[in-house]
Scaffold this motif. Structure first.
Motif, PDB file in Angstrom:
ATOM      1  N   UNK A 248     -23.238  -7.330 -19.955  1.00 23.04           N
ATOM      2  CA  UNK A 248     -23.140  -8.640 -20.611  1.00 23.04           C
ATOM      3  C   UNK A 248     -21.711  -8.910 -21.066  1.00 23.04           C
ATOM      4  N   UNK A 249     -21.093  -7.919 -21.663  1.00 22.13           N
ATOM      5  CA  UNK A 249     -19.717  -8.077 -22.134  1.00 22.13           C
ATOM      6  C   UNK A 249     -18.788  -8.351 -20.955  1.00 22.13           C
ATOM      7  N   UNK A 250     -18.951  -7.600 -19.867  1.00 21.23           N
ATOM      8  CA  UNK A 250     -18.109  -7.796 -18.678  1.00 21.23           C
ATOM      9  C   UNK A 250     -18.310  -9.193 -18.090  1.00 21.23           C
ATOM     10  N   UNK A 251     -19.545  -9.648 -18.021  1.00 22.45           N
ATOM     11  CA  UNK A 251     -19.819 -10.982 -17.484  1.00 22.45           C
ATOM     12  C   UNK A 251     -19.257 -12.073 -18.387  1.00 22.45           C
ATOM     13  N   UNK A 252     -19.360 -11.888 -19.678  1.00 20.00           N
ATOM     14  CA  UNK A 252     -18.813 -12.889 -20.602  1.00 20.00           C
ATOM     15  C   UNK A 252     -17.301 -12.970 -20.468  1.00 20.00           C
ATOM     16  N   UNK A 253     -16.654 -11.818 -20.349  1.00 19.49           N
ATOM     17  CA  UNK A 253     -15.198 -11.814 -20.169  1.00 19.49           C
ATOM     18  C   UNK A 253     -14.821 -12.493 -18.858  1.00 19.49           C
ATOM     19  N   UNK A 254     -15.554 -12.161 -17.810  1.00 19.87           N
ATOM     20  CA  UNK A 254     -15.276 -12.738 -16.498  1.00 19.87           C
ATOM     21  C   UNK A 254     -15.473 -14.250 -16.520  1.00 19.87           C
ATOM     22  N   UNK A 255     -16.548 -14.686 -17.137  1.00 19.50           N
ATOM     23  CA  UNK A 255     -16.859 -16.119 -17.149  1.00 19.50           C
ATOM     24  C   UNK A 255     -15.920 -16.925 -18.045  1.00 19.50           C
ATOM     25  N   UNK A 256     -15.370 -16.313 -19.075  1.00 16.07           N
ATOM     26  CA  UNK A 256     -14.438 -17.045 -19.933  1.00 16.07           C
ATOM     27  C   UNK A 256     -13.054 -17.159 -19.303  1.00 16.07           C
ATOM     28  N   UNK A 257     -12.772 -16.358 -18.297  1.00 16.76           N
ATOM     29  CA  UNK A 257     -11.482 -16.433 -17.604  1.00 16.76           C
ATOM     30  C   UNK A 257     -11.480 -17.514 -16.530  1.00 16.76           C
ATOM     31  N   UNK A 258     -12.676 -17.962 -16.143  1.00 14.44           N
ATOM     32  CA  UNK A 258     -12.747 -19.016 -15.114  1.00 14.44           C
ATOM     33  C   UNK A 258     -12.255 -20.334 -15.676  1.00 14.44           C
ATOM     34  N   UNK A 259     -11.631 -21.076 -14.833  1.00 15.07           N
ATOM     35  CA  UNK A 259     -11.159 -22.407 -15.221  1.00 15.07           C
ATOM     36  C   UNK A 259     -12.148 -23.449 -14.738  1.00 15.07           C
ATOM     37  N   UNK A 260     -12.495 -24.339 -15.608  1.00 14.20           N
ATOM     38  CA  UNK A 260     -13.398 -25.433 -15.245  1.00 14.20           C
ATOM     39  C   UNK A 260     -12.583 -26.695 -15.092  1.00 14.20           C
ATOM     40  N   UNK A 261     -12.871 -27.427 -14.048  1.00 10.41           N
ATOM     41  CA  UNK A 261     -12.107 -28.650 -13.759  1.00 10.41           C
ATOM     42  C   UNK A 261     -12.805 -29.850 -14.339  1.00 10.41           C
TER      43      UNK A 261
END
Length: 129
Positions: free
Chosen positions: A116-129
C-alpha cells in the motif's frame, strides 16, 4: 485495456489437534480493512505479555487482549470454539496458536502495508493533466 486487480483476502485453514479431538478453523479476512485494528490489537497484546513476564499485569486483562486479537483474526464464533476447545486455558491457546499468527497472519499484514505504501508513493508521483 487498463486492468486493475483487486488485492486478495487472507484465506487459510488452521487445524488444531489434541489427543483424539480436532478443530478446523477457517480464516478469511480483508487485510486492508482490518490493518489498523490488527496493529492495535497485536501491539496491545505485546504490551500485556511484556508486563505479564514481569508479573505486572492481571490475568483478566491479558485474557481480554488475547480474545480481542483472536476475534479480529478468527471471528467471534470461531474464537468461542477455540476457547471451548482449550477449556478456557488462554495461555495454552496463545502459546499453540501464536506461531500461526506470527508466521501466517502477521506477514500478510506486513506485506499488504508495504504494498500500500509503495502504491501510494507511486501514484502520488504521477502527473495528472
Amino acid at each position: 485495456m487498463y486492468r486493475i486487480k483487486r488485492q486478495e483476502n487472507l484465506k487459510e485453514t488452521l487445524l488444531i489437534e489434541y489427543k483424539d479431538k480436532e478443530l478446523v478453523v477457517n480464516v478469511e479476512m480483508n487485510i486492508t480493512e482490518k490493518m489498523k485494528a490488527y496493529t492495535s490489537a497485536s501491539r496491545k497484546l505485546e504490551i500485556f505479555l511484556t508486563k505479564a513476564s514481569k508479573n505486572e499485569v492481571d490475568s483478566k486483562a491479558l485474557g481480554e487482549a488475547i480474545v480481542s486479537l483472536f476475534v479480529l483474526i478468527f471471528g467471534e464464533k470461531q474464537t468461542n470454539e477455540i476457547i471451548a476447545f482449550y477449556d478456557d486455558d488462554y495461555t495454552s491457546m496463545l502459546i499453540d496458536i501464536m506461531p500461526f499468527i506470527r508466521d501466517v497472519v502477521t506477514p500478510m499484514f506486513a506485506k499488504a502495508r508495504k504494498e500500500k505504501i509503495a502504491l501510494m508513493k507511486k501514484n502520488t508521483k504521477r502527473r495528472f493533466i
